[in-house]
Design an enzyme around this catalytic site. Sequence first.
Site, PDB file in Angstrom:
ATOM      1  N   ASP A  38       0.726  -1.282   0.005  1.00 13.52           N
ATOM      2  CA  ASP A  38      -0.212  -0.081  -0.438  1.00 13.52           C
ATOM      3  C   ASP A  38       0.544   1.504   0.155  1.00 13.52           C
ATOM      4  O   ASP A  38       2.193   1.283  -0.048  1.00 13.52           O
ATOM      5  CB  ASP A  38      -0.942  -0.085   1.290  1.00 13.52           C
ATOM      6  N   LYS A  60      -3.920   2.356  -2.460  1.00 12.66           N
ATOM      7  CA  LYS A  60      -4.637   2.639  -1.603  1.00 12.66           C
ATOM      8  C   LYS A  60      -4.209   4.002  -0.313  1.00 12.66           C
ATOM      9  O   LYS A  60      -4.031   3.410   0.963  1.00 12.66           O
ATOM     10  CB  LYS A  60      -4.170   0.992  -0.400  1.00 12.66           C
ATOM     11  N   MET A 169      -9.615   7.857   9.224  1.00 13.37           N
ATOM     12  CA  MET A 169     -10.036   8.258   7.826  1.00 13.37           C
ATOM     13  C   MET A 169     -11.155   9.177   8.319  1.00 13.37           C
ATOM     14  O   MET A 169     -12.199   8.967   7.026  1.00 13.37           O
ATOM     15  CB  MET A 169     -10.624   7.206   6.973  1.00 13.37           C
TER      16      MET A 169
END
Length: 242
Positions: A38, A60, A169
């Site tokens: 990632d 990602k 996030m």
Amino acid sequence: MAQSKGKVYLVGAGVGDVDYLTVKAYRLLAEAEVLIYDALVDEQLLKLVPDNCLKIHVGKRGGLPSTPQSEINQLLVKYCQQEKLVIRLKSGDPFIFGRCMQEIQALQAAGCDFEVIPGISSVTAAPLLAGIPLTDAEVSRCFAVFSAHQPSELDWEALSRLDTLVILMGGQHLGEIVDQLIKYGKDKFTPVAIIRKAGTSEQQVWIGELSTIVEQVKAVRLSPAVIVISEVVGLSRFSGKM
């Protein structure tokens, strides 16, 4: 279905720098024939694999283009069936918002052998590295962890009643997070910490309150970042300095 002789290791790279990699993950990287990794992984990790290891970057990173999950699944199966030792390297811990189960299901359907290797998650490491204890006998008897990738799907009324919130996030939705918590009764003076790029030489920490934090970081790209909302933020060594 006959099982492939190859094997896929779903490995947690830990938080931030290569220093936070586990010993088992280090040993596996030294044997890797294929590395699928990632964007948030420390680039120094790429130096731990053999020179002839095939390295495949699949992105990602929040807000930026990434390889579709279905294609990643296919890559894992493809190289396992070619009898390779495959490392699927993810930031943090594979089982914490890492879409690990989708990859496991694809491997199981194809009869591929696999193993999951835990990693140090930013959920606990980022607050620790900012000097913030997630629990405290007086002000934080529990904490909840959630992704704010889709804030409209969260039960903000329930979350607003908890002592400590740890949010992943959430950088792109900080304003909505603040508005929803205040709407459902969270005190606007509740302390907030944002820890960006935890565990790296570029780590930054902002300390504020629900009523001020959006203005404090309005010019900053908050990815990757961990947000902590709780009275325990006041116990941080950074409290009152930033």
